[in-house]
Design a protein around this motif. Structure first.
Motif, PDB file in Angstrom:
ATOM      1  N   ASP A 207       1.039  -1.594   0.060  1.00 11.08           N
ATOM      2  CA  ASP A 207      -0.215   0.380  -0.237  1.00 11.08           C
ATOM      3  C   ASP A 207       0.780   0.997  -0.174  1.00 11.08           C
ATOM      4  OD1 ASP A 207       1.056  -0.386   2.290  1.00 11.08           O
ATOM      5  OD2 ASP A 207      -0.734   0.033   3.634  1.00 11.08           O
ATOM      6  N   SER A 208       1.914   0.708  -0.251  1.00 10.86           N
ATOM      7  CA  SER A 208       3.180   2.457  -0.158  1.00 10.86           C
ATOM      8  C   SER A 208       2.748   3.425  -1.513  1.00 10.86           C
ATOM      9  CB  SER A 208       4.122   1.656  -0.401  1.00 10.86           C
ATOM     10  OG  SER A 208       5.106   3.095   0.079  1.00 10.86           O
ATOM     11  N   ALA A 209       2.410   4.520  -1.768  1.00 12.92           N
ATOM     12  CA  ALA A 209       1.905   4.862  -2.245  1.00 12.92           C
ATOM     13  C   ALA A 209       3.014   6.191  -2.693  1.00 12.92           C
ATOM     14  CB  ALA A 209       0.648   5.689  -2.536  1.00 12.92           C
ATOM     15  N   ALA A 242       4.014  16.177 -11.493  1.00 14.17           N
ATOM     16  CA  ALA A 242       2.758  15.250 -11.579  1.00 14.17           C
ATOM     17  C   ALA A 242       2.328  14.814 -12.389  1.00 14.17           C
ATOM     18  CB  ALA A 242       2.310  15.412 -10.011  1.00 14.17           C
ATOM     19  N   ALA A 243       1.770  13.318 -12.089  1.00 11.67           N
ATOM     20  CA  ALA A 243       1.048  12.060 -13.261  1.00 11.67           C
ATOM     21  C   ALA A 243       0.143  11.360 -13.154  1.00 11.67           C
ATOM     22  CB  ALA A 243       2.286  11.653 -14.395  1.00 11.67           C
ATOM     23  N   ILE A 244       0.938  10.287 -12.331  1.00  8.94           N
ATOM     24  CA  ILE A 244       0.150   8.996 -11.433  1.00  8.94           C
ATOM     25  C   ILE A 244       0.893   9.259 -10.003  1.00  8.94           C
ATOM     26  CG2 ILE A 244      -1.097   7.923 -13.669  1.00  8.94           C
ATOM     27  CD1 ILE A 244       1.605   6.670 -14.591  1.00  8.94           C
ATOM     28  N   SER A 245      -0.371   8.124  -9.148  1.00 12.53           N
ATOM     29  CA  SER A 245       0.547   8.167  -7.476  1.00 12.53           C
ATOM     30  C   SER A 245      -0.175   6.538  -8.131  1.00 12.53           C
ATOM     31  CB  SER A 245       0.060   8.763  -7.093  1.00 12.53           C
ATOM     32  OG  SER A 245       1.347   9.897  -7.039  1.00 12.53           O
ATOM     33  N   PHE A 246       0.900   5.742  -7.271  1.00 14.65           N
ATOM     34  CA  PHE A 246       0.184   4.246  -7.190  1.00 14.65           C
ATOM     35  C   PHE A 246       1.145   4.086  -6.190  1.00 14.65           C
ATOM     36  CE2 PHE A 246       2.365   4.296 -11.202  1.00 14.65           C
ATOM     37  CZ  PHE A 246       3.854   3.029 -10.836  1.00 14.65           C
ATOM     38  N   THR A 247       0.183   2.112  -5.884  1.00  9.97           N
ATOM     39  CA  THR A 247       1.229   1.303  -5.038  1.00  9.97           C
ATOM     40  C   THR A 247       1.708   0.110  -5.673  1.00  9.97           C
ATOM     41  OG1 THR A 247      -0.725   0.280  -4.278  1.00  9.97           O
ATOM     42  CG2 THR A 247      -0.452   2.078  -3.304  1.00  9.97           C
ATOM     43  N   PRO A 248       1.730  -0.208  -5.311  1.00  8.39           N
ATOM     44  CA  PRO A 248       2.950  -1.751  -5.806  1.00  8.39           C
ATOM     45  C   PRO A 248       2.076  -2.009  -6.278  1.00  8.39           C
ATOM     46  CG  PRO A 248       4.386  -0.774  -3.772  1.00  8.39           C
ATOM     47  CD  PRO A 248       2.820  -0.380  -3.176  1.00  8.39           C
ATOM     48  N   ARG A 249       0.933  -2.161  -5.498  1.00  4.64           N
ATOM     49  CA  ARG A 249      -0.730  -3.605  -5.355  1.00  4.64           C
ATOM     50  C   ARG A 249      -1.086  -2.603  -7.249  1.00  4.64           C
ATOM     51  NH1 ARG A 249      -3.300  -3.583  -1.598  1.00  4.64           N
ATOM     52  NH2 ARG A 249      -2.894  -4.810   0.134  1.00  4.64           N
TER      53      ARG A 249
END
Ligand code: AKB
Length: 317
Positions: A207-209, A242-249
């Motif tokens: 859950d590490s965004a 900025a563009a996108i933010s996401f988690t490993p999942r």
């Protein structure tokens, strides 16, 4: 002939920026330099030179003899590697920037580009939609060097009129070269493992965004900033981007759509603490307002593009 010097050209960003600059200005106007001679072999479309940025005499000589008018100074020790040898990271990151700024002043260069990073932010920074101006207090040597570097860039602009421009990149993701020594590098490696049919072990929690960006967007942002009229570049430290933010999942799920058998497990290491100190997402409204920044790629589009193109490049790694 006036030339553009790229320092650290063979790195992840430099490899693609060198091509874009050569296409724009012509290969004869671009000098790709790197400390690693072997890594320069791929630049058969522009001039090249082996260059150690810490060798100030050699850099000065090249600037003089080649009539360098613009420098893209990309050489740096990144976040994860920096923690292993903090004093070396500080020395390389700071001494080289100050030297390039001095050369720009002395030779009255047209423009300088120097990348900053989301690493300028720290644990006391607002994590969501991190504003351009807020508490920074970075706690990695890489972040400290980027924050100090930003202050020096603004100083050289205000005191000496050096036209230095900068972006705070999020994690950059591309398929044409491998990153080295960063905390966001997992988001490149994961595609390699998926295509190779291997299990992926993430060094960050599920859950590490983190803020991320696909390389074509990063190249577009860099070229747009460098082409913007001087008066439109209102921030002379470094722009949030900025563009996108996401988690490993989330990146794993986006790959699984294409590779249903792909598997992942999570084994956070020392890089988790670095990721935890950085923002989840970034407010880049100043870049959008001042010089019209707009990203093209979301996670789904980026994943589809990487999975379509990476297999052809993997033979080179
Ligand atoms: C790193 O992870 O160190 C870099 C960065 C965010 O600047 N990719």
């Amino acid at each position: 002939m006036e030339r553009i010097l790229i320092i650290g050209a063979a790195g992840q960003l430099g490899s693609e920026l060198t091509l874009a600059l050569s296409q724009q200005y012509g290969g004869d106007h671009v000098i790709a330099t790197d400390i690693n001679p072997k890594a320069l072999e791929k630049f058969d479309f522009c001039k090249t030179a082996v260059l150690d940025i810490m060798n100030q005499d050699a850099v000065r000589q090249l600037v003089k003899t080649e009539n360098v008018k613009q420098v893209y100074h990309l050489a740096a020790v990144l976040s994860a590697t920096g923690e292993k040898n903090p004093l070396f990271a500080w020395q390389l990151n700071m001494d080289s920037l100050l030297f390039v700024l001095e050369l720009a002043k002395e030779f009255k260069m047209e423009k300088i580009y120097w990348p900053s990073s989301i690493a300028v932010f720290g644990p006391n920074t607002p994590k969501v939609n991190t504003p351009q101006y807020c508490v920074k207090e970075p706690n990695t040597v890489y972040g400290i060097s980027k924050q100090a570097g930003e202050r020096w860039c603004e100083y050289y602009f205000q005191k000496f009129g050096v036209d230095v421009r900068s972006l705070r990149y999020p994690g950059l993701i591309g398929y044409k070269s491998l990153p080295g020594g960063g905390t966001t590098d997992y988001a490149v490696d994961i595609y390699h493992k998926a295509i190779a049919g291997e299990h992926f072990v993430s060094f960050l929690r599920a859950d590490s965004a983190l803020p991320m960006m696909y390389m074509p967007d990063a190249i577009k942002a860099t070229m747009d900033l460098m082409h913007a009229p001087r008066e439109q570049v209102k921030i002379r430290s470094s722009y949030n981007l900025a563009a996108i933010s996401f988690t490993p999942r989330e990146i794993f799920e986006s790959i699984k759509v294409h590779y249903p058998d792909f598997s992942i497990s999570y084994e956070p290491d020392f890089r988790q603490a670095i990721a935890d100190s950085w923002p989840d997402s970034i407010d880049d409204s100043s870049a959008r307002a001042d010089w019209g920044w707009k990203h093209d790629y979301d996670l789904k589009k980026m994943t589809a593009d990487i999975l379509a193109n990476l297999p052809e490049y993997m033979v080179n790694f």
